[in-house]
Design a protein around this motif. Structure first.
Motif, mmCIF file in Angstrom:
data_model
loop_
_atom_site.group_PDB
_atom_site.id
_atom_site.type_symbol
_atom_site.label_atom_id
_atom_site.label_comp_id
_atom_site.label_asym_id
_atom_site.label_seq_id
_atom_site.Cartn_x
_atom_site.Cartn_y
_atom_site.Cartn_z
ATOM 1 N N TYR A 68 -0.694 -0.898 0.922
ATOM 2 C CA TYR A 68 -1.278 -1.960 0.099
ATOM 3 C C TYR A 68 -0.204 -2.733 -0.667
ATOM 4 O O TYR A 68 -0.236 -3.970 -0.736
ATOM 5 N N PHE A 69 0.758 -2.010 -1.243
ATOM 6 C CA PHE A 69 1.801 -2.664 -2.040
ATOM 7 C C PHE A 69 2.992 -3.116 -1.192
ATOM 8 O O PHE A 69 3.945 -3.671 -1.729
ATOM 9 N N GLY A 70 2.933 -2.872 0.114
ATOM 10 C CA GLY A 70 4.019 -3.309 0.992
ATOM 11 C C GLY A 70 5.292 -2.533 0.794
ATOM 12 O O GLY A 70 6.388 -3.048 1.071
ATOM 13 N N SER A 71 5.196 -1.307 0.331
ATOM 14 C CA SER A 71 6.377 -0.480 0.089
ATOM 15 C C SER A 71 6.856 0.144 1.399
ATOM 16 O O SER A 71 6.047 0.564 2.227
ATOM 17 N N ASP A 72 8.161 0.201 1.579
ATOM 18 C CA ASP A 72 8.746 0.746 2.803
ATOM 19 C C ASP A 72 8.538 2.252 2.861
ATOM 20 O O ASP A 72 8.763 2.964 1.881
ATOM 21 N N PHE A 73 8.100 2.751 4.015
ATOM 22 C CA PHE A 73 7.906 4.185 4.173
ATOM 23 C C PHE A 73 9.229 4.955 4.166
ATOM 24 O O PHE A 73 9.254 6.136 3.842
ATOM 25 N N MET B 52 -11.440 -3.788 -0.195
ATOM 26 C CA MET B 52 -10.526 -3.186 0.779
ATOM 27 C C MET B 52 -10.679 -3.846 2.158
ATOM 28 O O MET B 52 -9.743 -3.849 2.951
ATOM 29 N N ASN B 53 -11.846 -4.433 2.434
ATOM 30 C CA ASN B 53 -12.029 -5.162 3.684
ATOM 31 C C ASN B 53 -11.222 -6.457 3.715
ATOM 32 O O ASN B 53 -10.841 -6.926 4.788
ATOM 33 N N ILE B 54 -10.981 -7.040 2.550
ATOM 34 C CA ILE B 54 -10.207 -8.287 2.491
ATOM 35 C C ILE B 54 -8.856 -8.072 1.796
ATOM 36 O O ILE B 54 -8.200 -9.011 1.392
ATOM 37 N N ARG B 55 -8.486 -6.827 1.622
ATOM 38 C CA ARG B 55 -7.181 -6.374 1.141
ATOM 39 C C ARG B 55 -6.846 -6.854 -0.275
ATOM 40 O O ARG B 55 -5.717 -7.215 -0.567
ATOM 41 N N ILE B 56 -7.820 -6.836 -1.152
ATOM 42 C CA ILE B 56 -7.497 -7.066 -2.557
ATOM 43 C C ILE B 56 -7.444 -5.750 -3.323
ATOM 44 O O ILE B 56 -7.022 -5.724 -4.473
ATOM 45 N N VAL B 57 -7.900 -4.655 -2.671
ATOM 46 C CA VAL B 57 -7.716 -3.312 -3.240
ATOM 47 C C VAL B 57 -7.293 -2.390 -2.095
ATOM 48 O O VAL B 57 -7.554 -2.686 -0.924
ATOM 49 N N PRO B 58 -6.642 -1.271 -2.396
ATOM 50 C CA PRO B 58 -6.242 -0.329 -1.331
ATOM 51 C C PRO B 58 -7.462 0.300 -0.657
ATOM 52 O O PRO B 58 -8.550 0.372 -1.238
#
Length: 403
Positions: free
Chosen positions: A232-237, A359-365
């Motif tokens: 969700y936050f785009g953090s690298d794994f 979460m369906n429209i990616r405004i929450v995880p």
């Protein structure tokens, strides 16, 4: 205690709310069918195993339960609130030991004919007990001990549900409890301390998930939950000092873990204004939207693809009508107990709708929380309809209908 409801010339039930519920249940059956009847095995399955028919059956059971609740004054029900609360807590504890493990979580009792998820009913028991507890004289709400007991009542089911783990169901308890505390007249300084503490803990939690170096102490949580937040936050794994091979592996893993969200966004975006038509969505029929999730957590994406913006707005309008009439019921309630019950149920339903569609429209995880009355699932449907039954109960015994 018992009182005829439908015998008066003037209707005592909230007809607008009932109409909105009917619309949501009709949409639910249609799109559970559309999301599940896409393979040869599903089409050839016996009728009693088809999910759309099971959903319809749960609607009937839930409606019967809601009607039964309407014949007992909510004040009488509230006297059993603490019994329901501790029964819910006991079931939440038992499911951690004897529950069935599915998708890495121990949330269900396998009753052979169906799976029972006690957290759906524990949330309602919490609202009933919490409303009864907070309906005491306002002077008592200023006492610190009263406030801390209320926090304890909220945290006990929260921790047990979080332990399953079920982050989504646990999280909805927080806004529900906060809204009820506010509506009860809890001193603002107490609510300020509570919100400040929750904010600090949330910030520390995100720092731990997103930036804590490997090897440091980390909050204990399931790996898939941590990965959902990182997606969700785009953090690298991969850590900054990882080798090129590890970074490539992490990138592939991240793409895999974000697959459901990306496909849900594609579904929502591809629907356009009017959609592709009922049962004509490519994302579902071709399996891009995972079959195991399309009729559950991502049912809104199916609706958006097949009925477009108009269908999405229709769903939101129906939910808005349910929530608006629920708030009106809170304003017309005969006493503080009825007001708090209505506020708690409206907040619970709103939290479910906001988180699921978000979460369906990616405004929450992604948290795996059902969309009330639309997502497939017996426990969710029963819990939602019982909640509406309690709302109707408060409306039936509102001001102007004193017994």
């Amino acid at each position: 205690m018992f009182d005829p409801i439908f015998s008066e010339s003037r209707s005592r039930i909230d007809r607008f709310q009932i109409a909105a519920l009917g619309g949501l249940m009709l949409i639910g059956v249609l799109f559970v069918y559309s999301a599940t009847m896409v393979t040869d095995s599903a089409l050839s399955a016996p009728l009693y195993k088809q999910k759309w028919l099971l959903q319809l059956l749960w609607y009937v059971v839930g409606i019967c339960a809601a009607i039964a609740l309407c014949f007992v004054n909510y004040q009488t029900l509230a006297r059993w609130g603490m019994v329901a609360y501790w029964t819910g807590v006991l079931l939440l504890a038992l499911v951690l030991v004897f529950g069935t493990v599915r998708f890495g979580a121990r949330r269900w009792f396998d009753l052979r004919l169906f799976l029972l998820q006690p957290s759906e009913f524990a949330k309602l028991a919490f609202i009933l007990a919490f409303a009864n507890y907070l309906s005491r004289p306002e002077a008592e709400l200023t006492e610190p001990l009263t406030f801390w007991k209320a926090i304890g009542m909220m945290l006990l089911p929260f921790v047990l549900i979080l332990k399953e783990p079920d982050l989504g169901s646990a999280l909805v308890l927080l806004p529900t409890g906060l809204a009820m505390l506010f509506a009860a007249g809890t001193p603002k300084r107490y609510l300020g301390w509570l919100l400040g503490g929750v904010g600090i803990l949330a910030a520390l939690f995100l720092v731990d998930v997103l930036w804590a170096p490997p090897g440091w102490w980390q909050i204990k949580m399931e790996n898939y939950q941590r990965q959902r937040l990182m997606v969700y936050f785009g953090s690298d794994f991969a850590p900054p000092n990882a080798s090129p091979a590890r970074k490539l592996q992490a990138k592939e893993e991240q793409a895999q873990k974000s697959y459901q969200v990306r496909q849900a966004l594609i579904s929502v975006g591809s629907g356009g204004l009017w959609g592709k038509g009922w049962h004509k969505g490519n994302q579902t029929s071709l399996g891009f939207l995972p079959p195991g999730a399309a009729h559950n957590d991502f049912i809104f994406s199916v609706i958006a693809e097949e009925k477009g913006f108009i269908g999405s707005i229709t769903v939101l309008t129906l939910y808005g009508l349910v929530l608006f009439t629920g708030l009106r019921t809170a304003g017309q309630a005969r006493d503080r107990l009825g007001k708090l019950l209505a506020v708690g149920i409206v907040t619970l339903l709103f939290s479910h709708v906001f988180i699921n569609i978000g979460m369906n429209i990616r405004i929450v995880p992604v948290t795996g929380i059902p969309l009330p009355l639309l997502s497939y699932g017996g426990s969710s449907v029963l819990g939602s309809l019982i909640a509406i039954g309690l709302l109707q109960n408060v409306y039936i015994y509102r001001k102007g209908y004193l017994l």
